[in-house]
Design an enzyme around this catalytic site. Structure first.
Site, short mmCIF file in Angstrom:
data_model
loop_
_atom_site.label_atom_id
_atom_site.label_comp_id
_atom_site.label_asym_id
_atom_site.label_seq_id
_atom_site.Cartn_x
_atom_site.Cartn_y
_atom_site.Cartn_z
N ILE A 103 0.87 -1.18 0.00
CA ILE A 103 0.00 0.00 0.00
C ILE A 103 0.90 1.22 0.00
O ILE A 103 1.74 1.39 0.89
CB ILE A 103 -0.91 0.01 1.24
CG1 ILE A 103 -1.80 -1.23 1.26
CG2 ILE A 103 -1.76 1.28 1.27
CD1 ILE A 103 -2.60 -1.39 2.54
N HIS A 104 0.74 2.09 -0.97
CA HIS A 104 1.65 3.22 -1.16
C HIS A 104 0.97 4.53 -0.79
O HIS A 104 -0.19 4.74 -1.12
CB HIS A 104 2.09 3.28 -2.63
CG HIS A 104 3.17 4.27 -2.90
ND1 HIS A 104 4.45 4.12 -2.47
CD2 HIS A 104 3.13 5.45 -3.58
CE1 HIS A 104 5.18 5.14 -2.86
NE2 HIS A 104 4.40 5.97 -3.54
N PRO A 105 1.64 5.44 -0.09
CA PRO A 105 2.97 5.30 0.50
C PRO A 105 2.85 4.99 2.00
O PRO A 105 2.31 5.78 2.76
CB PRO A 105 3.57 6.68 0.28
CG PRO A 105 2.39 7.62 0.34
CD PRO A 105 1.18 6.84 -0.09
#
Length: 485
Positions: free
Chosen positions: A459-461
């Site tokens: 999962i970014h960021p």
């Protein structure tokens, strides 16, 4: 500790002593008597009651030398996990206020902290949990007895309302406080010398007006070293490999502490407003009357020897939680072990507690979370050539605008070498380490491998995302610093 009773008993009051004695009928009064109303004891008693057992819980809090006392719920609720995490949050908010100005928040005047306001709020929450536990016991028809229990024989329990304490270091008891007191202080002080877990040192550094000297008796390993480096950068002073000798109260009211520097062999002295001692919690097995009924102990640790099913050397007496030899001193393990024991005793299951790969976190200013084996443990079990260690130094996005040092934010994944590289241990220092580690812990129950980790889309960021991208091994000698987003 749980005692499975096979006799009827009644209560007899003699001054401050309550005594359970046998009745000649030989029938049951209680199916289960639990000594200790901590997380594990409460979980076991409530589970057993739900399964139709007649249960009693004996719990008594002996006041500290300074007179601090609290209600039912054990260490976790009163002087452990709960107040610790709330005070940790208070410390984090102090740092966040400083960061906020870099993010454009206009904060007028100097930032200050009111210990009394925080302490009152934390203590009120703890008291609400005390009350909640008593209500739950009553709702489940568990008999709660506010006495300190011990065994007379396999089926007889007596209760005391008070006892004595031992003293070892001159001045320690008269002039010092412990973790039993710290969460119930009405106000904080300017100075202190601490022999205490590093999470507490961090909170007090962030909460006090002056730095705290912190003395450790052991050599910390890599992950702990990163945490203490971070703390030093934020004002905590460490006196490494030092052993306390005495505490003397001066005419000014200040406390003079003398300790020996083991590296030089020389004594050192300094004065402080307060001294906080915490050299670990010892099991209170000496007062339980275990020897007279045949319950075997580890003579060095004082803990009870237990089998995989929490049974002791006496068939109807069981021990679980911190008091069991070799058991992790963690609330969730005690709760789960207590529930499973209650179910087994009620004939509902044969399932045993799985103590392998239990995740945990140290709530220091820079949090440290881990699950599985350390690098050293993995080497000891499998050999250095049979493991591969992947690691990375990363920078949380939140640290960038705030211009905070991230050199101690680190990830380590210890794997078996070869094949899919089964993960043996996972270690993480950084923000929200507990939340990150809890999520990855489930994978250990499913046989997680490095392949699984790399196939996981992050999962970014986020900081947790960095675990899915780890690819540099220690063996390679390459720079493990993460670059780019």
């Amino acid at each position: 500790m749980a005692a499975l009773c096979r006799v009827r008993h009644r209560w007899k009051r003699t001054n401050c002593i309550q005594l359970i004695t046998r009745n000649l009928t030989g029938t049951f009064d209680y199916d289960l008597v639990v000594i200790g109303g901590g997380s594990g004891g409460l979980a076991c008693s409530k589970e057993a009651a739900q399964l139709g057992q007649k249960v009693a819980v004996l719990d008594y809090v002996e006041p500290s030398v300074k007179g601090t006392k609290w209600g039912i719920g054990g260490t976790c609720v009163n002087v452990g996990c709960i107040p610790k995490k709330l005070m940790h949050q208070a410390a984090l908010l102090g740092t966040a206020l400083k960061d906020a100005q870099k993010y454009g928040w206009q904060i007028p005047g100097p930032i200050s902290h009111n210990w009394s306001t925080m302490a009152e709020a934390v203590q009120n929450h703890v008291r609400s949990l005390n009350w909640g536990h008593r209500v739950q016991l009553q709702d489940k028809e568990v008999k709660y007895l506010n006495i300190k229990g011990s065994l007379v024989d396999e089926h007889t329990v007596k209760g005391l309302t008070r006892t004595g304490k031992e003293v070892t270091i001159p001045g320690a008891v008269e002039h010092g406080i412990t973790s039993d007191d710290i969460f119930w202080l009405k106000e904080t002080v300017a100075f202190g010398i601490i022999l205490f877990p590093i999470w507490c040192a961090g909170k007090l550094t962030l909460g006090c007006q002056h730095p705290i000297t912190f003395s450790l008796l052991c050599v910390l390993q890599q992950m702990a070293g990163l945490v203490t480096d971070y703390m030093e950068a934020y004002g905590t002073k460490f006196s490494w490999r030092s052993v306390p000798k005495s505490v003397d109260k001066l005419s000014s009211g200040a406390l003079q502490v003398t300790w020996t520097d083991e590296q030089t062999g020389k004594d050192q002295r300094d004065t402080f407003d307060s001294v906080l001692w915490a050299i670990g919690r010892a099991p209170e097995t000496k007062t339980l009357g275990l020897e007279k009924v045949g319950v075997k102990l580890n003579k060095e640790s004082g803990k009870i020897l237990v089998a995989a099913d929490e049974s002791t050397s006496v068939p109807n007496i069981y021990a679980f939680g911190d008091i069991g030899e070799g058991r992790p001193e963690l609330t969730p393990t005690a709760i789960k072990a207590g529930k499973l024991l209650a179910r087994r005793l009620a004939g509902q299951t044969n399932e045993l507690m799985n103590y392998d790969n239990v995740a945990t976190t140290v709530f220091t200013p820079l949090e440290y979370g881990c699950v599985g084996l350390s690098e050293e443990e993995a080497e000891g079990r499998h050999g250095k050539d049979s493991i591969e260690v992947y690691h990375a130094f990363y920078k949380p996005l939140e640290f960038t605008v705030a211009e905070r040092d991230a050199s101690q934010c680190y990830i380590k994944v210890v794997c078996k070498r070869g094949g899919d590289q089964r993960i043996l241990g996972l270690h993480f220092t950084g923000p929200n380490a507990g939340e990150v580690t809890q999520g990855f812990a489930m994978g250990f129950q499913c046989g997680a491998t490095l392949t699984h980790l790399k196939e996981t889309v992050g999962i970014h960021p986020t900081c947790a995302e960095e675990l899915t991208k780890v690819n540099v091994s220690k063996r390679s000698g390459l720079d493990a610093t993460v670059t780019g987003c």
